[in-house]
Design an enzyme around this catalytic site. Structure first.
Site, short mmCIF file in Angstrom:
data_model
loop_
_atom_site.label_atom_id
_atom_site.label_comp_id
_atom_site.label_asym_id
_atom_site.label_seq_id
_atom_site.Cartn_x
_atom_site.Cartn_y
_atom_site.Cartn_z
CE LYS A 1 32.64 -44.72 -1.69
NZ LYS A 1 33.48 -44.29 -2.79
CB THR A 2 35.60 -45.12 4.42
OG1 THR A 2 35.69 -44.44 3.18
CG2 THR A 2 36.96 -45.42 4.95
CG ASP B 1 37.71 -47.77 -0.56
OD1 ASP B 1 36.55 -47.75 -1.04
OD2 ASP B 1 38.15 -46.90 0.20
CD GLU B 2 37.42 -44.40 -3.71
OE1 GLU B 2 36.56 -44.46 -4.61
OE2 GLU B 2 37.45 -43.52 -2.83
CD GLN C 1 32.46 -40.71 -5.40
OE1 GLN C 1 33.40 -40.16 -4.86
NE2 GLN C 1 31.56 -41.41 -4.74
NE ARG D 1 34.03 -35.85 -2.37
CZ ARG D 1 33.67 -37.09 -2.08
NH1 ARG D 1 34.20 -37.71 -1.05
NH2 ARG D 1 32.77 -37.71 -2.80
#
Length: 794
Positions: free
Chosen positions: A80-81, A267-268, A298, A654
């Site tokens: 994503k980032t 984002d997010e 998430q 993670r």
DNA sequence: TCAACTGCTCTTTTT
DNA sequence: GAGCAGTTGA
């Protein structure tokens, strides 16, 4: 030759400060070539291969969409980032968006920082335009600094954190003669915050009062807002709410930002609350080039108002939105993803079931470990880290230990310390929340904004200057009676207005006022570090810390204050009048000092919440017990239970290569020891996916300690003193075995702060030991054996 | 006014 | 087990 824009902003002109010799080049960046735009209205064909080279086809497709709303639903580890960063680079570069036209919103300051760094690497010389990147809060603060006067307020407002908010509420409760015990400031703060996150102001709140508690909250809310205004302060939630209000009531201000920002990236997105949602809608309303990225699985910030519906209903809000699914996971092995799926599957509230997959291969099986208690659990972690470093070639930085609550970090810390593993704790007792730091900051805040009564109250008698609580209360009544800030009241006192103070109490008050006024004069001239220096000097702060806390702790606290100089240095590049406000703003909004304290070669200890967005080769998740994860406060609420489940999911995903899940057979939470029940979430994992270490498969130390598996663990036998360090062994022995002293006169020892020293004496004390050590260059120190991390050298 | 003492509550998670 | 508000005595 690279040009990159950093925080902070120049508040006067509201332009970024470019740490580059050549600003002109950035400003003269070409605009979008008209023909390019019209030839292909949504996709631009002439991609720069280099910029998108690292992306897979789905990501590339998303990165290239130039116009219109886009929703990217992306699983963990799907890049994503990376996508966001490349997209920004792409917008800047081949399309040639002029400076200031991209606004990127991330969830944490850290994420913003990382994205900026990646962009630096990605975009070449001469091709970089400027863009704005930050959190909702920092962006709003910036917007307000510029235009808040439209709402009839001053620009130099202070930003109140949770602590300050509670102080204000205490005062409110006192004024309204309400019992703090019955109406805890925290609870009231929570309710007010909840309301503000949904853009419910005092007026609106009056209409939705639902019970008696709300009635009380309403009264407090009203007075609380009045006090904030009087103090020329905004709380965190106000930053968002007032910005929305500003844009609503002053379309011409919003229009300015429409002019400036043609592209909005968030984002997010699943973590946005109502206020942030509206803000996004406002900012994107004109160009509609809104690009949001998120993952409903998430979503872990519901408790602070995040509304999962924002992402679930994105397509309703923007019917022409393109939706792109990113399901391939590039981060983890299949073994880890299997666990992730097993954990998340039973949860409710999921619209789309993303099917994660990877090409990374099977990988090492995920390990489930039962520790005897939290210390044993932590020791297992440390042992395993040591083992993996020795046998698999991992380095310290490859490891992360994750937990539900900050309090759990302590056992971990001790265990890592005993293995001499360097670690760093993310968050925890935050640097800016330490008392001595807050005290110094309160002075600075007061200098910047004399109306800030919370800060004034905090330091009016710190260090002690003979102004007791009685006098302060009197001063508050005096000021409250006229509806002026405390500082103004002091000035009136000075001007000789009649007041209820006796000569004896009046004198120290006036001396305090003179102190602040003379410091304020200096604050207008001196560069920030010099001002800080003058302040500490004037207060005799060093002497104050040393005499209040003793040489050891005093020194440590002084060290924290000195750390502020490092931060202050960063602002010397600004014009003098901007240094202090910019500094204070960063302190309020950038809660972490990670960048300063993070050692590259360290094990990371972090809460699951903070771990979002990060990745590590090896992850340990500890405390997988019912009541901890899921947390006991979530038990009777299905939504909250789902959120806890997602929290575990976040933690699991993670991990890149290896994952360890741990729980303890018993655990003591402040004093009381209870028997732990493994987390219900563990039951959702098919047993064959988990490996339970037996015999030789774990480290020899751990294997010797307790039997693996669910069978009742035995307590660790004896003391497990390692030849490397006595720290932990000392503490263990203090509890169980009695009396024999661990330090002898003449021993050479090592201390983290003071270095090497010689033990002068050691005496038993309450099951512990008081040691006197003579350190080279530091002199004699008295320390408590279990607290001082002393290592015996010979 | 201040230091020492006592008894109480407290722990989710963050910008 | 700690940190804190509230109480006491000097």
């Amino acid at each position: 030759m690279r040009q990159v824009v950093y925080f902070p902003f120049d508040y006067a002109t509201c332009t970024p400060i470019v740490k580059s010799p050549d600003l002109t080049a950035a400003r003269q960046f070409p605009t979008i070539p008209a023909e390019a735009k019209h030839k292909e209205s949504t996709y631009l064909m002439n991609t720069n291969a280099d910029l998108l080279a690292g992306l897979n086809p789905a990501q590339q497709q998303a990165a290239r969409i130039v116009e219109g709303p886009v929703l990217v639903l992306a699983g963990p580890g799907s890049g994503k980032t990376r996508l966001l960063t490349h997209r920004i680079a792409y917008l800047i570069d081949p399309i040639g968006v002029p400076p200031y036209n991209i606004l990127g919103v991330t969830f944490t300051n850290r994420a913003a920082r990382e994205m900026r760094e990646r962009l630096e690497d990605l975009v070449g010389a001469g091709r970089t335009a400027t863009l704005t990147l930050g959190t909702f809060h920092s962006l709003c603060a910036r917007f307000l600094r510029r235009d808040i006067q439209h709402l009839g307020r001053e620009r130099d407002f202070a930003i109140y954190d949770a602590d300050d908010q509670e102080q204000v509420l205490r005062r409110v409760l006192r004024e309204l003669q309400l019992d703090e015990k019955k109406y805890p400031p925290r609870a009231i703060k929570g309710r007010i915050s909840e309301a503000k996150n949904e853009l419910i102001g005092v007026q609106e709140f009056a209409r939705i009062v639902r019970d008696y508690f709300d009635e009380i909250v309403l009264r407090c809310y009203e007075r609380y807002q009045a006090l904030l205004r009087e103090s020329n302060a905004l709380d965190f939630d106000d930053l968002l709410m007032e910005t929305v209000r500003l844009f609503e009531q002053h379309p011409e201000v919003l229009a300015k930002y429409h002019e400036r920002y043609h592209y909005l990236l968030v984002d997010e997105y699943q973590d946005t609350n109502r206020a942030q949602y509206v803000l996004v809608r406002q900012l994107a309303s004109r160009h509609r080039n809104l690009f949001v990225v998120g993952d409903e699985d998430q979503s872990i910030f519901g408790w602070r108002g995040a509304d999962i519906r924002n992402i679930l209903q994105f397509e309703d809000d923007y019917p022409d939105a393109r939706v792109i699914l990113l399901e391939q996971n590039y981060r983890s092995t299949q073994a880890i993803l299997d666990i992730a799926q097993a954990v998340i599957q039973p949860g409710g509230q999921r619209k789309r079931h993303k099917q994660l997959w990877t090409e990374n291969g099977g990988g090492t099986q995920v390990t489930l470990i039962e520790g005897y208690d939290q210390d044993d659990e932590a020791q297992r972690v440390a042992d395993e880290i040591v083992r993996l470093m020795a046998s698999e070639g991992y380095q310290q930085r490859d490891f992360a230990v994750m937990y539900r609550t900050n309090a759990q970090s302590r056992a971990i810390e001790e265990a890592l310390l005993s293995r001499r593993l360097p670690y760093y704790i993310v968050g925890g007792t935050r640097f800016y929340e330490r008392k001595e730091v807050k005290d110094v900051l309160a002075y600075l805040r007061l200098l910047a904004n004399p109306a800030d009564s919370v800060s004034l109250e905090r330091i009016i008698n710190t260090p002690k200057r003979g102004i007791g609580t009685g006098t302060v209360a009197e001063l508050q009544r005096f000021a409250g009676g006229q509806g002026v800030p405390l500082f103004t009241a002091l000035q009136q006192l000075q001007a000789g207005e009649k007041s209820p103070f006796t000569e004896r109490t009046r004198t120290p008050l006036l001396r305090f006022l003179e102190l602040i006024e003379s410091l304020a004069a200096q604050s207008r001239e001196l560069p920030l570090p010099k001002l800080l220096e003058a302040l500490l000097e004037r207060l005799a702060f060093r002497e104050y810390l040393l005499s209040s806390y003793g040489p050891d702790e005093g020194d440590e606290r002084l060290g924290n204050v000195v750390e502020l100089f490092n931060v202050a240095e960063d602002y010397t590049g600004l014009e003098q009048p901007l240094q202090l406000p910019a500094f204070l703003e960063e302190v309020a909004l950038v809660a972490d000092l990670d960048s300063l304290n993070q050692e590259q070669a360290s094990v990371t200890c972090i809460t699951l919440h903070q771990a979002k967005g990060l990745e590590y080769p090896v992850v340990f998740i500890v405390g997988l017990e019912d009541g901890i994860l899921p947390h006991s406060r979530s038990r009777d609420n299905a939504n909250q239970m789902d959120e806890e489940r997602r929290l575990l999911y976040v933690g699991v995903t993670r991990a890149r290569e290896r994952l360890y899940l741990l729980y303890a057979f018993r655990r003591s939470t402040y004093g009381r020891t209870t028997t732990g029940v493994p987390s219900p979430f563990l039951r959702d994992i098919p047993p064959h996916l988990l490996r339970k270490p037996g015999g030789r498969s774990t480290s020899s130390v751990a294997a010797a300690m307790a039997q693996p598996g669910i069978s009742p663990a035995r307590p660790p036998q004896g003391s497990r003193s390692s030849p490397i360090s006595t720290g932990r062994a000392a503490r263990q022995a203090a509890g169980s075995a009695a009396s024999s002293l661990r330090y002898r006169p003449g021993q050479r020892v090592q201390h983290a702060r003071y270095g090497e020293g010689i033990v002068l004496s050691s005496t038993p004390m309450d099951g512990d030991e008081e040691v006197v050590v003579n350190f080279k260059g530091e002199g004699k120190k008295h320390m408590i054996a279990s607290l001082a991390k002393l290592t015996v050298l010979d």
